[in-house]
Design a protein around this motif. Structure first.
Motif, PDB file in Angstrom:
ATOM      1  N   LEU A  78      64.281 103.014  89.908  1.00 48.88           N
ATOM      2  CA  LEU A  78      63.853 103.638  88.658  1.00 48.88           C
ATOM      3  C   LEU A  78      63.331 102.539  87.757  1.00 48.88           C
ATOM      4  CD1 LEU A  78      63.601 106.031  86.702  1.00 48.88           C
ATOM      5  CD2 LEU A  78      65.982 105.601  86.036  1.00 48.88           C
ATOM      6  N   GLN A  79      62.087 102.711  87.277  1.00 51.62           N
ATOM      7  CA  GLN A  79      61.464 101.742  86.381  1.00 51.62           C
ATOM      8  C   GLN A  79      60.955 102.437  85.128  1.00 51.62           C
ATOM      9  OE1 GLN A  79      58.977  98.580  88.454  1.00 51.62           O
ATOM     10  NE2 GLN A  79      58.730 100.343  89.806  1.00 51.62           N
ATOM     11  N   VAL A  80      60.712 101.666  84.129  1.00 49.57           N
ATOM     12  CA  VAL A  80      60.062 102.145  82.915  1.00 49.57           C
ATOM     13  C   VAL A  80      58.703 101.477  82.855  1.00 49.57           C
ATOM     14  CG1 VAL A  80      60.143 102.175  80.400  1.00 49.57           C
ATOM     15  CG2 VAL A  80      62.250 102.478  81.710  1.00 49.57           C
ATOM     16  N   LYS A  81      57.669 102.286  82.682  1.00 50.93           N
ATOM     17  CA  LYS A  81      56.299 101.783  82.599  1.00 50.93           C
ATOM     18  C   LYS A  81      55.650 102.294  81.320  1.00 50.93           C
ATOM     19  CE  LYS A  81      55.900 100.001  86.814  1.00 50.93           C
ATOM     20  NZ  LYS A  81      55.348  98.750  87.205  1.00 50.93           N
ATOM     21  N   GLY A  82      54.699 101.554  80.803  1.00 53.30           N
ATOM     22  CA  GLY A  82      53.913 102.027  79.679  1.00 53.30           C
ATOM     23  C   GLY A  82      53.043 103.183  80.128  1.00 53.30           C
ATOM     24  N   GLY A  83      52.964 104.225  79.306  1.00 49.31           N
ATOM     25  CA  GLY A  83      52.126 105.372  79.646  1.00 49.31           C
ATOM     26  C   GLY A  83      52.807 106.673  79.280  1.00 49.31           C
ATOM     27  N   GLU A 128      69.124 111.688  79.808  1.00 46.23           N
ATOM     28  CA  GLU A 128      69.726 111.658  78.473  1.00 46.23           C
ATOM     29  C   GLU A 128      69.781 110.191  78.080  1.00 46.23           C
ATOM     30  OE1 GLU A 128      73.415 113.812  78.235  1.00 46.23           O
ATOM     31  OE2 GLU A 128      72.635 115.362  79.575  1.00 46.23           O
ATOM     32  N   ASN A 129      68.752 109.762  77.352  1.00 44.66           N
ATOM     33  CA  ASN A 129      68.564 108.345  77.076  1.00 44.66           C
ATOM     34  C   ASN A 129      68.776 108.069  75.585  1.00 44.66           C
ATOM     35  OD1 ASN A 129      67.690 105.735  76.788  1.00 44.66           O
ATOM     36  ND2 ASN A 129      65.868 105.993  78.040  1.00 44.66           N
ATOM     37  N   PRO A 130      69.891 107.422  75.219  1.00 47.39           N
ATOM     38  CA  PRO A 130      70.148 107.134  73.812  1.00 47.39           C
ATOM     39  C   PRO A 130      69.185 106.108  73.211  1.00 47.39           C
ATOM     40  CG  PRO A 130      71.789 106.060  75.168  1.00 47.39           C
ATOM     41  CD  PRO A 130      70.959 106.915  76.083  1.00 47.39           C
ATOM     42  N   MET A 131      68.458 105.373  74.059  1.00 45.54           N
ATOM     43  CA  MET A 131      67.503 104.387  73.560  1.00 45.54           C
ATOM     44  C   MET A 131      66.180 105.047  73.157  1.00 45.54           C
ATOM     45  SD  MET A 131      69.506 101.891  73.789  1.00 45.54           S
ATOM     46  CE  MET A 131      68.481 100.555  73.262  1.00 45.54           C
ATOM     47  N   ALA A 132      65.942 106.274  73.617  1.00 44.61           N
ATOM     48  CA  ALA A 132      64.696 106.979  73.315  1.00 44.61           C
ATOM     49  C   ALA A 132      64.775 107.606  71.929  1.00 44.61           C
ATOM     50  CB  ALA A 132      64.432 108.056  74.364  1.00 44.61           C
ATOM     51  N   LYS A 133      63.799 107.311  71.096  1.00 44.88           N
ATOM     52  CA  LYS A 133      63.742 107.906  69.760  1.00 44.88           C
ATOM     53  C   LYS A 133      63.139 109.295  69.810  1.00 44.88           C
ATOM     54  CE  LYS A 133      63.553 103.738  67.074  1.00 44.88           C
ATOM     55  NZ  LYS A 133      64.402 102.976  66.890  1.00 44.88           N
ATOM     56  N   SER A 134      62.259 109.529  70.773  1.00 43.73           N
ATOM     57  CA  SER A 134      61.670 110.855  70.982  1.00 43.73           C
ATOM     58  C   SER A 134      61.230 110.952  72.428  1.00 43.73           C
ATOM     59  CB  SER A 134      60.485 111.087  70.040  1.00 43.73           C
ATOM     60  OG  SER A 134      59.423 110.207  70.352  1.00 43.73           O
ATOM     61  N   SER A 135      61.007 112.173  72.872  1.00 42.25           N
ATOM     62  CA  SER A 135      60.513 112.378  74.228  1.00 42.25           C
ATOM     63  C   SER A 135      59.552 113.544  74.252  1.00 42.25           C
ATOM     64  CB  SER A 135      61.671 112.613  75.198  1.00 42.25           C
ATOM     65  OG  SER A 135      62.372 113.783  74.856  1.00 42.25           O
ATOM     66  N   CYS A 136      58.803 113.637  75.316  1.00 40.49           N
ATOM     67  CA  CYS A 136      57.825 114.713  75.434  1.00 40.49           C
ATOM     68  C   CYS A 136      58.509 115.970  75.981  1.00 40.49           C
ATOM     69  CB  CYS A 136      56.671 114.298  76.334  1.00 40.49           C
ATOM     70  SG  CYS A 136      57.182 114.056  78.046  1.00 40.49           S
ATOM     71  N   GLY A 137      57.810 117.050  76.022  1.00 35.89           N
ATOM     72  CA  GLY A 137      58.348 118.311  76.503  1.00 35.89           C
ATOM     73  C   GLY A 137      58.747 118.293  77.963  1.00 35.89           C
ATOM     74  N   CYS A 138      58.049 117.504  78.781  1.00 39.04           N
ATOM     75  CA  CYS A 138      58.355 117.484  80.215  1.00 39.04           C
ATOM     76  C   CYS A 138      59.605 116.658  80.522  1.00 39.04           C
ATOM     77  CB  CYS A 138      57.170 116.970  81.022  1.00 39.04           C
ATOM     78  SG  CYS A 138      56.802 115.222  80.756  1.00 39.04           S
ATOM     79  N   GLY A 139      60.026 115.807  79.579  1.00 35.91           N
ATOM     80  CA  GLY A 139      61.246 115.024  79.755  1.00 35.91           C
ATOM     81  C   GLY A 139      61.085 113.739  80.545  1.00 35.91           C
ATOM     82  N   THR A 140      59.882 113.382  80.955  1.00 38.23           N
ATOM     83  CA  THR A 140      59.693 112.159  81.726  1.00 38.23           C
ATOM     84  C   THR A 140      58.973 111.072  80.944  1.00 38.23           C
ATOM     85  OG1 THR A 140      57.629 112.923  82.683  1.00 38.23           O
ATOM     86  CG2 THR A 140      59.639 113.419  83.916  1.00 38.23           C
ATOM     87  N   SER A 141      58.655 111.331  79.698  1.00 38.99           N
ATOM     88  CA  SER A 141      57.971 110.367  78.844  1.00 38.99           C
ATOM     89  C   SER A 141      58.756 110.251  77.540  1.00 38.99           C
ATOM     90  CB  SER A 141      56.542 110.855  78.593  1.00 38.99           C
ATOM     91  OG  SER A 141      55.858 109.963  77.766  1.00 38.99           O
ATOM     92  N   PHE A 142      58.840 109.025  76.993  1.00 39.12           N
ATOM     93  CA  PHE A 142      59.648 108.823  75.787  1.00 39.12           C
ATOM     94  C   PHE A 142      59.084 107.670  74.962  1.00 39.12           C
ATOM     95  CE2 PHE A 142      61.320 106.017  78.986  1.00 39.12           C
ATOM     96  CZ  PHE A 142      61.766 104.897  78.310  1.00 39.12           C
ATOM     97  N   SER A 143      59.570 107.575  73.732  1.00 36.33           N
ATOM     98  CA  SER A 143      59.219 106.445  72.873  1.00 36.33           C
ATOM     99  C   SER A 143      60.495 105.769  72.409  1.00 36.33           C
ATOM    100  CB  SER A 143      58.392 106.906  71.674  1.00 36.33           C
ATOM    101  OG  SER A 143      59.178 107.716  70.826  1.00 36.33           O
ATOM    102  N   VAL A 144      60.379 104.482  72.047  1.00 33.06           N
ATOM    103  CA  VAL A 144      61.534 103.727  71.565  1.00 33.06           C
ATOM    104  C   VAL A 144      61.281 103.218  70.165  1.00 33.06           C
ATOM    105  CG1 VAL A 144      62.438 103.062  73.789  1.00 33.06           C
ATOM    106  CG2 VAL A 144      60.719 101.639  72.734  1.00 33.06           C
TER     107      VAL A 144
END
Length: 102
Positions: free
Chosen positions: A26-31, A86-102
């Protein structure tokens, strides 16, 4: 660092076996629509920089900043199944649940 539910662990093990690989990564990528997205792949070897969770999931330590404290679940539903982040580091996420912002 990352907590896996029993359902998530079972599904990760199943994926690993299905693809004949030793690990799921599992990785985190920009996009994605929110700035960052989760990306999955399979590996046969771990790297020095990897954390190994439950002997099945690889996380590069560089991604710890984005994943610290995350709970990963896997939900089976009538119309589809998916991992639930369920990511406490994410400030928001998209509707699909696979994209987030910090």
């Amino acid at each position: 660092m990352i907590k896996l539910t029993d359902n998530a662990l079972l599904h990760l093990r199943s994926l690993r076996k299905e693809h004949d690989k030793k690990f799921v990564r599992l990785q985190v990528k920009g996009g994605g629509c929110a700035g960052f997205e989760y990306e999955w792949s399979f590996e046969d070897e771990d790297n020095r920089e990897d954390m190994i969770i439950e002997n099945v999931l690889l996380i590069d330590r560089m991604n710890e900043l984005y994943l610290r404290g995350m709970h990963l679940d896997y939900k089976k539903e009538i119309w589809g199944s998916s991992f639930v982040f369920e990511n406490p580091m994410a400030k928001s996420s998209c509707g699909c649940g696979t994209s987030f912002s910090v």
